[in-house]
Design a protein around this motif. Structure first.
Motif, PDB file in Angstrom:
ATOM      1  N   PRO A 697       0.854  -1.199   0.000  1.00 36.01           N
ATOM      2  CA  PRO A 697       0.000   0.000   0.000  1.00 36.01           C
ATOM      3  C   PRO A 697       0.882   1.239   0.000  1.00 36.01           C
ATOM      4  O   PRO A 697       2.077   1.156   0.293  1.00 36.01           O
ATOM      5  CB  PRO A 697      -0.788  -0.133   1.303  1.00 36.01           C
ATOM      6  N   LEU A 698       0.286   2.353  -0.325  1.00 35.32           N
ATOM      7  CA  LEU A 698       1.081   3.579  -0.389  1.00 35.32           C
ATOM      8  C   LEU A 698       1.734   3.870   0.944  1.00 35.32           C
ATOM      9  O   LEU A 698       1.138   3.672   1.990  1.00 35.32           O
ATOM     10  CB  LEU A 698       0.181   4.745  -0.777  1.00 35.32           C
ATOM     11  N   ALA A 699       2.953   4.331   0.861  1.00 31.95           N
ATOM     12  CA  ALA A 699       3.692   4.657   2.071  1.00 31.95           C
ATOM     13  C   ALA A 699       3.014   5.804   2.812  1.00 31.95           C
ATOM     14  O   ALA A 699       2.395   6.657   2.191  1.00 31.95           O
ATOM     15  CB  ALA A 699       5.118   5.058   1.703  1.00 31.95           C
ATOM     16  N   PRO A 700       3.151   5.826   4.143  1.00 28.29           N
ATOM     17  CA  PRO A 700       2.545   6.924   4.901  1.00 28.29           C
ATOM     18  C   PRO A 700       3.111   8.254   4.415  1.00 28.29           C
ATOM     19  O   PRO A 700       4.295   8.339   4.106  1.00 28.29           O
ATOM     20  CB  PRO A 700       2.974   6.653   6.341  1.00 28.29           C
ATOM     21  N   GLY A 701       2.283   9.250   4.382  1.00 25.66           N
ATOM     22  CA  GLY A 701       2.769  10.572   3.983  1.00 25.66           C
ATOM     23  C   GLY A 701       2.889  10.708   2.487  1.00 25.66           C
ATOM     24  O   GLY A 701       3.203  11.763   1.970  1.00 25.66           O
ATOM     25  N   SER A 702       2.651   9.615   1.774  1.00 25.71           N
ATOM     26  CA  SER A 702       2.801   9.648   0.322  1.00 25.71           C
ATOM     27  C   SER A 702       1.909  10.705  -0.313  1.00 25.71           C
ATOM     28  O   SER A 702       2.326  11.435  -1.195  1.00 25.71           O
ATOM     29  CB  SER A 702       2.474   8.264  -0.238  1.00 25.71           C
ATOM     30  N   GLU A 703       0.695  10.789   0.215  1.00 26.58           N
ATOM     31  CA  GLU A 703      -0.233  11.760  -0.372  1.00 26.58           C
ATOM     32  C   GLU A 703       0.247  13.197  -0.191  1.00 26.58           C
ATOM     33  O   GLU A 703       0.184  14.002  -1.099  1.00 26.58           O
ATOM     34  CB  GLU A 703      -1.609  11.610   0.261  1.00 26.58           C
ATOM     35  N   ASP A 704       0.743  13.466   1.010  1.00 24.97           N
ATOM     36  CA  ASP A 704       1.265  14.810   1.278  1.00 24.97           C
ATOM     37  C   ASP A 704       2.422  15.132   0.357  1.00 24.97           C
ATOM     38  O   ASP A 704       2.528  16.202  -0.208  1.00 24.97           O
ATOM     39  CB  ASP A 704       1.785  14.901   2.713  1.00 24.97           C
ATOM     40  N   PRO A 755      12.229  -1.506  -9.336  1.00 28.71           N
ATOM     41  CA  PRO A 755      11.165  -0.500  -9.341  1.00 28.71           C
ATOM     42  C   PRO A 755      10.206  -0.771 -10.505  1.00 28.71           C
ATOM     43  O   PRO A 755      10.638  -1.117 -11.596  1.00 28.71           O
ATOM     44  CB  PRO A 755      11.911   0.820  -9.570  1.00 28.71           C
ATOM     45  N   THR A 756       8.919  -0.635 -10.257  1.00 25.69           N
ATOM     46  CA  THR A 756       7.930  -0.905 -11.293  1.00 25.69           C
ATOM     47  C   THR A 756       6.924   0.241 -11.328  1.00 25.69           C
ATOM     48  O   THR A 756       6.479   0.708 -10.284  1.00 25.69           O
ATOM     49  CB  THR A 756       7.168  -2.202 -10.956  1.00 25.69           C
ATOM     50  N   LEU A 757       6.588   0.654 -12.531  1.00 25.39           N
ATOM     51  CA  LEU A 757       5.576   1.703 -12.666  1.00 25.39           C
ATOM     52  C   LEU A 757       4.227   1.046 -12.911  1.00 25.39           C
ATOM     53  O   LEU A 757       4.104   0.186 -13.782  1.00 25.39           O
ATOM     54  CB  LEU A 757       5.907   2.606 -13.853  1.00 25.39           C
ATOM     55  N   ILE A 758       3.242   1.457 -12.160  1.00 26.00           N
ATOM     56  CA  ILE A 758       1.929   0.833 -12.303  1.00 26.00           C
ATOM     57  C   ILE A 758       0.914   1.904 -12.673  1.00 26.00           C
ATOM     58  O   ILE A 758       0.734   2.885 -11.941  1.00 26.00           O
ATOM     59  CB  ILE A 758       1.504   0.180 -10.976  1.00 26.00           C
ATOM     60  N   ALA A 799      -2.971   9.062 -10.739  1.00 28.27           N
ATOM     61  CA  ALA A 799      -1.517   9.161 -10.855  1.00 28.27           C
ATOM     62  C   ALA A 799      -0.934   7.756 -10.879  1.00 28.27           C
ATOM     63  O   ALA A 799      -1.471   6.847 -10.246  1.00 28.27           O
ATOM     64  CB  ALA A 799      -0.958   9.920  -9.666  1.00 28.27           C
ATOM     65  N   PRO A 800       0.158   7.561 -11.618  1.00 30.93           N
ATOM     66  CA  PRO A 800       0.805   6.259 -11.599  1.00 30.93           C
ATOM     67  C   PRO A 800       1.413   5.970 -10.227  1.00 30.93           C
ATOM     68  O   PRO A 800       1.689   6.897  -9.466  1.00 30.93           O
ATOM     69  CB  PRO A 800       1.912   6.382 -12.649  1.00 30.93           C
ATOM     70  N   VAL A 817       4.837   4.363  -3.758  1.00 30.52           N
ATOM     71  CA  VAL A 817       4.539   5.797  -3.638  1.00 30.52           C
ATOM     72  C   VAL A 817       3.849   6.248  -4.923  1.00 30.52           C
ATOM     73  O   VAL A 817       4.076   5.691  -5.988  1.00 30.52           O
ATOM     74  CB  VAL A 817       5.822   6.648  -3.455  1.00 30.52           C
ATOM     75  N   GLN A 818       3.019   7.248  -4.790  1.00 33.24           N
ATOM     76  CA  GLN A 818       2.412   7.824  -5.980  1.00 33.24           C
ATOM     77  C   GLN A 818       3.450   8.674  -6.690  1.00 33.24           C
ATOM     78  O   GLN A 818       4.164   9.448  -6.055  1.00 33.24           O
ATOM     79  CB  GLN A 818       1.245   8.724  -5.583  1.00 33.24           C
ATOM     80  N   LEU A 819       3.514   8.541  -7.984  1.00 29.14           N
ATOM     81  CA  LEU A 819       4.472   9.324  -8.760  1.00 29.14           C
ATOM     82  C   LEU A 819       3.796  10.625  -9.189  1.00 29.14           C
ATOM     83  O   LEU A 819       2.732  10.596  -9.808  1.00 29.14           O
ATOM     84  CB  LEU A 819       4.886   8.500  -9.977  1.00 29.14           C
ATOM     85  N   PRO A 820       4.392  11.747  -8.850  1.00 28.10           N
ATOM     86  CA  PRO A 820       3.683  13.014  -9.075  1.00 28.10           C
ATOM     87  C   PRO A 820       3.707  13.453 -10.540  1.00 28.10           C
ATOM     88  O   PRO A 820       4.320  14.453 -10.879  1.00 28.10           O
ATOM     89  CB  PRO A 820       4.420  13.990  -8.165  1.00 28.10           C
ATOM     90  N   ILE A 821       3.041  12.723 -11.374  1.00 29.03           N
ATOM     91  CA  ILE A 821       2.831  13.175 -12.744  1.00 29.03           C
ATOM     92  C   ILE A 821       1.375  13.612 -12.797  1.00 29.03           C
ATOM     93  O   ILE A 821       0.473  12.779 -12.696  1.00 29.03           O
ATOM     94  CB  ILE A 821       3.112  12.052 -13.757  1.00 29.03           C
ATOM     95  N   THR A 822       1.181  14.900 -12.878  1.00 26.91           N
ATOM     96  CA  THR A 822      -0.181  15.420 -12.788  1.00 26.91           C
ATOM     97  C   THR A 822      -0.493  16.219 -14.039  1.00 26.91           C
ATOM     98  O   THR A 822       0.408  16.691 -14.738  1.00 26.91           O
ATOM     99  CB  THR A 822      -0.323  16.309 -11.534  1.00 26.91           C
ATOM    100  N   LEU A 823      -1.763  16.389 -14.274  1.00 25.27           N
ATOM    101  CA  LEU A 823      -2.200  17.011 -15.522  1.00 25.27           C
ATOM    102  C   LEU A 823      -1.590  18.396 -15.726  1.00 25.27           C
ATOM    103  O   LEU A 823      -1.237  18.788 -16.839  1.00 25.27           O
ATOM    104  CB  LEU A 823      -3.735  17.085 -15.514  1.00 25.27           C
TER     105      LEU A 823
END
Lengths: 939, 152
Positions: A697-704, A755-758, A799-800, A817-823
């Motif tokens: 699951p996403l690491a803590p603080g990942s969203e921030d 590392p894998t991009l999902i 986000a990927p 972690v979420q990769l910060p590729i945003t619109l």
């Protein structure tokens, strides 16, 4: 050499300037100016045609008057007329007037552009220079529209004179900065890169600035500049001090050009080509070696020029952060400067070392200078130097030296300048918390802070100490004892009364067994301070008293008497009166059980980001707080006590996506049974290793962390005790490239590093990500880099996710972690006038096109920060468009492969309510929706 | 590692020459500011720079930028740049500029800048353009200025 007499050529101007200088009063000056303005106006309106000389003289006088600070509302046409003169001096004054008094009259702009066009085509280098300087000085959108095509041609034409090339390069730079959309990359770009090889060092100097800016935005297209810059630099640094003749400054060969080349190289990671990389390393070593050679001159100009190059070389070494040997040498060099007799050098060394302290290669080397830095804190005369010393101590602080550094900062605080006290207080509070192995030490430190600099201890600091004491039961008794003792002082700071009141109200019972701090003694002590305190503190103390009623039934009547007194029950302050009445009533009617329930000890606070850290970031501005501070925070989670933050598991990534096999997850080593569940204080990653799913699951603080990257492209995305993930990315139109840096923070190899991009299903068709696998072995202390090429096919919302699996020692590690590729990364800013903006705004009035969000400010409402965020978000920030100057409006175009979507935004702050209203209008509902979500998180 | 490269904005935001009394002898802006803002900047720069003495550094933090300055007799030469710009390079750029002025005006003094203000702009444009350093060779700059002078 030319001799210039005062105002030669224009006697009338010199006389006028003398007259003004002789005016005895402001009134006399205004009178003289009005007389002159009347004279000039009549000359301009007169029947007799003025000759070029007179026109030049009068326009020059008008300019002088304007520069004195008076408004000028005529003369523009005469200035424009001067542009078509064939005499240099007349033309020059015309261009100068126009550059200084930029006018938005469209008819004038047409005439000016016409004159510029003629001069650019004149093949007269002097006139071409004047015209290019005018474009560079004004840099308006209209000029960009007219000349963005022409200037690159002049720049790369074979027959252009060197001095014109210099001007054309910087002129183009100005146009690119103000209107990047109007400067299309083309054939000229590769030829511009080759200007780095030009024989004329002035051309190289100007071109390097242009290339640096272009390379920041289009790194791929300007990649060849790296090897050219390295070889140019190499030729300069190895040249003898007289080789470069005109470009040698006090025996230093081409110092400014060297600095520019070193800055250009900071746009890129270390060169991949081993030959280039080797040559660059040699250059950097040569620069470091030269710093050790005896000076060729005693003049400060010599050492300044030499050290300008040295500091820039050190910046590059730190930027690359890959050559431990160079980093340590840089650190030693800076260490020498720390004791230099020149204040400038000591200041710069402290500043530069601050960034070195955040590199794992040089952190230890920086720490060896601790005594010198502490000494600087005590002896430097310039407050800004002391400030840098504080910054450096903060940056070099870790568990090994925290006690010493905190003690030194505390002792400095006693005499520190008022201007930096608050910041030092915040830093001490953060360090004390972060590195507290022993919470008694933490409590002592904070109480000392309050004692020494109570006025500068903000609410965040004393709230935080209370949060921590409440969350750690091992320190509560000590805290109660210590505040009790501190309160004995006859004059103690009100902040101490607050902390003392709160803590005794919660934990006074822990020390009540000692007759010296019996309940009654505690109460009397607190109440002796009551009358000296402000209303909020008194209110807090009243709450303490009612807590005492519950904790200590033996003092109940004493407290009821106090509550019952006129000064409480009839207090003029409504809040105090209400508390007194209600608490008195509560103490009278409630049973012991009810009292015990109502007045129970405070439950632990949920763990959250230190409010103090947030405050420091606000104080220093978002750009100046290094990522190190954030990452140190992550590391310190286990010390903060309280429950470990639960991993956020809301994302789709927590369940294996159906596409998982395609992404090669099937080949990943199956998770072993996993280490035994860690006892408290274990590594964060352990939390995941029991996870049944293949992807953590996403690491803590990942969203921030994700949100922090919406408005910026570089920084640390994730860090725990093993692994650091850094990002550096760049976007241009619908394409992007992201460099992911994985740093192994341990001294042990990572094995099977994968590392894998999902991409969730829907995202795959919208966002095209290409990358190559990295080496599965990452040595201890090493950093590996992965490049992701990004193509935005159509607009997207999700986000990927970046999932990393590896073996460390005997354990299997799994981090997501979420990769910060945003619109918004695919934004190109668009400048437009107020009229255009509102016209387009109206055109997008269909309800599906508009998305609005009204929300509470999460951060202090600072105009400059807001502007920076909107610009960082990618849209243009349009000034003077909204009739209400407090509002912010922006415009830009989202580029996707399939389409381009124009976007307008408007942000309306309401300071009083601490709210914002954000409105997005675009031609596509999903785009409006997503941009609105992304930007709303930022304020 | 520290990943941030240099900023994309222009390096020099403005150049100011002021005397001790706060009178502006040259103001060259490389960013759009309105007139009120310019006046405010001029006053603020004067306030932060004139209180410093020889024991202080030649650098002052200023809003989100920094001022690199050097005092010559009664004149303060100030350059406002980005916080991550190279301090010493701009400090010497000031000196290089002053040496050119000194050569061009034969021992430059404050009055030369007042009476020849329109020529000072030419010198600036030869050495700094679009907020960047354009030419650093004193020989080349003076040769060009001499050539322009001959066109008068």
């Amino acid at each position: 050499m030319p001799a210039v007499s005062k105002g030669d050529g224009m006697r009338g101007l010199a006389v006028f300037i003398s007259d003004i200088r002789n005016c005895k009063s402001k009134e006399a000056e205004i009178k003289r100016i009005n007389k002159e303005l009347a004279n000039i106006r009549s000359k301009f309106k007169g029947d007799k045609a003025l000759d070029g000389y007179s026109k030049k003289k009068y326009v020059c006088k008008l300019l002088f008057i304007f520069l004195l600070g008076h408004d000028i509302d005529f003369g523009h046409m005469e200035a424009v007329n001067l542009l078509s003169s064939n005499r240099y001096t007349e033309k020059q004054i015309g261009y100068l007037f126009i550059s200084v008094l930029v006018n938005s009259n469209s008819e004038l702009i047409r005439l000016i552009n016409n004159a510029i066009k003629n001069d650019l085509a004149s093949r007269n280098p002097t006139f071409m220079g004047l015209a290019l300087h005018c474009i560079a000085n004004v840099g308006s959108r209209e000029m960009a529209e007219a000349f963005a095509g022409e200037v690159p041609k002049i720049l790369v034409a074979g027959d252009t004179m060197d001095s014109v090339k210099q001007s054309a390069a910087l002129c183009l730079l100005r146009l690119y900065r103000t209107s990047p959309d109007l400067v299309p990359m083309g054939d000229w770009t590769s030829r511009v890169v080759h200007l780095l090889n030009d024989q004329h060092l002035g051309v190289v100097t100007a071109a390097t600035s242009l290339i640096t800016t272009l390379a920041q935005k289009n790194p791929e297209e300007f990649k060849t500049s790296v090897s050219l810059a390295v070889s140019r630099l190499s030729r300069i640094v190895t040249s003898a001090s007289t080789d470069l003749q005109d470009y040698t400054y006090y025996f230093v060969p081409a110092p400014w050009l060297s600095v520019k080349l070193l800055r250009l190289l900071q746009c890129y990671p270390p060169p991949e080509d081993p030959a280039v990389r080797g040559r660059l390393t040699e250059c950097l070593e040569t620069i470091l070696n030269k710093a050790q050679e005896p000076p060729k001159s005693k003049k400060v100009q010599h050492s300044n020029a030499k050290n300008a190059v040295l500091f820039e070389a050190i910046s590059l070494i730190i930027h690359h952060d890959s050559e431990p040997n160079l980093l340590v040498r840089a650190c030693n060099q800076l260490g020498q400067f720390l004791q230099h007799r020149e204040t400038n050098l000591r200041y710069l060394a402290l500043e530069s070392m601050c960034t070195l302290a955040s590199s794992e290669f040089s952190h230890e080397a920086v720490k060896t200078h601790i005594d010198t830095v502490i000494n600087a804190l005590k002896t430097e005369r310039d407050v800004s130097v002391r400030q840098r010393a504080v910054d450096l101590l903060y940056a070099m602080c870790d568990r090994s030296n925290a006690q010493q550094i905190v003690a030194e900062m505390l002792s400095y605080l006693e005499t520190a300048d008022y201007s930096i006290r608050e910041e030092i207080v915040l830093k001490v509070a953060i360090l004390a918390e972060k590195y507290a192995v022993d919470y008694a030490w933490y409590v002592d430190t904070i109480l000392n802070l309050i004692r020494i600099a109570g006025d500068y201890v903000s609410e965040e600091v004393w709230y935080r100490v209370i949060q921590i004491v409440i969350n750690r039961d091992d320190v509560q008794g000590y805290a109660a004892k210590t505040v009790f003792e501190a309160l004995q002082a006859p004059a103690c700071h009100e902040n101490l009364v607050k902390v003392g009141g709160y803590i005794l109200g919660e934990f006074g019972n822990l020390i009540a067994g000692d007759p010296r701090s019996s309940p009654l003694v505690q109460f009397n002590l607190l109440h002796s301070k009551f009358h000296l305190c402000s209303v909020p503190t008194r209110a807090l103390l009243l709450s303490t008293y009612i807590k005492f009623v519950n904790l200590f039934p033996e003092v109940k009547t004493t407290i009821q008497d106090v509550l019952r007194s006129d000064s409480q029950l009839k207090n003029a302050d409504v809040e105090l009166q209400q508390r007194a009445v209600e608490y008195l009533r509560l103490s009278t009617v409630a049973s012991t059980d009810i009292l015990a329930t109502v007045l129970e000890e405070m439950p632990p606070f949920p763990e959250r980001e230190s409010s103090i850290l947030a405050k420091l970031k606000k104080k220093k501005g978002p750009s100046t707080v290094t990522d190190l501070e954030d990452t140190k925070r992550e590391r310190s989670v286990d010390v903060n006590g309280g429950p470990e933050p639960a991993p956020a598991s809301t994302s789709a990534a927590s369940t294996p996506s159906p596409s998982a096999d395609l992404l090669g997850l099937g080949a990943a080593p199956a998770a072993p049974a996993g280490p035994p569940p860690s006892s408290g204080g274990g590594l964060l990653v352990d939390v995941f290793s029991d996870s049944a799913s293949a992807v953590a699951p996403l690491a803590p603080g990942s969203e921030d962390n994700f949100a922090r990257f919406v408005c910026k492209n570089n920084g640390v995305l994730f860090e725990n005790q093993l692994l650091q993930i850094g990002l550096k990315s760049e976007f241009r139109q619908n394409l992007g490239r992201m460099f992911i840096f994985y740093g192994n923070k341990t001294s042990t190899q990572f094995l099977n590093f994968t590392p894998t991009l999902i991409c969730p299903d829907d995202l795959q068709s919208r966002l095209n990500l290409q990358t190559k696998p990295v080496d599965p072995t990452v040595d201890g202390g090493a950093q590996v880099q992965q490049v992701v090429n990004i193509e935005c096919v159509s607009d997207f919302t999700e986000a990927p996710v970046l999932n990393i699996q590896f073996r460390y020692g005997g354990t299997f590690q799994n981090v997501s972690v979420q990769l910060p590729i945003t619109l918004n990364k695919f934004f190109q800013p668009t400048e437009m006038s107020s009229q255009d903006f509102f016209q387009r705004w109206k055109q997008l009035s269909n309800p599906q096109q508009e998305v609005q969000n009204i929300f509470k400010a999460k951060h202090p409402m600072d105009t400059e920060i807001t502007k920076a965020k909107i610009i960082g978000f990618g849209s243009a920030l349009l000034e003077e468009v909204d009739p209400n100057p407090a509002n912010f409006v922006g415009a830009g175009i989202i580029h996707t492969k399939t389409t381009q979507i124009g976007c307008l935004l408007r942000l309306e702050p309401n300071l009083q309510a601490q709210m914002y209203r954000l409105t997005l209008r675009t031609s596509k509902e999903t785009v409006s929706q997503r941009l609105c979500e992304l930007l709303s998180q930022q304020f | 590692g520290v990943l941030e490269g240099p900023g994309t904005e222009c390096a020099i935001r403005f150049i100011l020459i002021q005397n001790r009394a706060g009178k502006t002898r040259l103001a060259k802006w490389y960013m759009q500011f309105d007139d009120d803002e310019k006046q405010k900047l001029i006053e603020e720069v004067h306030a932060v720079v004139t209180v410093r003495d020889a024991k202080h550094t030649n650098f002052v933090e200023f809003r989100n930028f920094k001022i690199i300055y050097r005092r010559y007799a009664g004149l303060y030469f100030c350059i406002c740049v980005d916080v991550n710009d190279n301090n010493l390079a701009y400090l010497e750029a000031i000196h290089n500029f002053v040496e050119v002025l000194n050569e061009y005006f034969h021992n430059v003094c404050e009055l030369d800048l007042v009476f020849n203000f329109y020529k000072v702009y030419t010198v600036v444009d030869e050495m700094f353009l679009a907020g960047e350093i354009r030419e650093t060779s004193q020989t080349k700059v003076l040769k060009q200025l001499l050539m322009l002078q001959s066109l008068e």
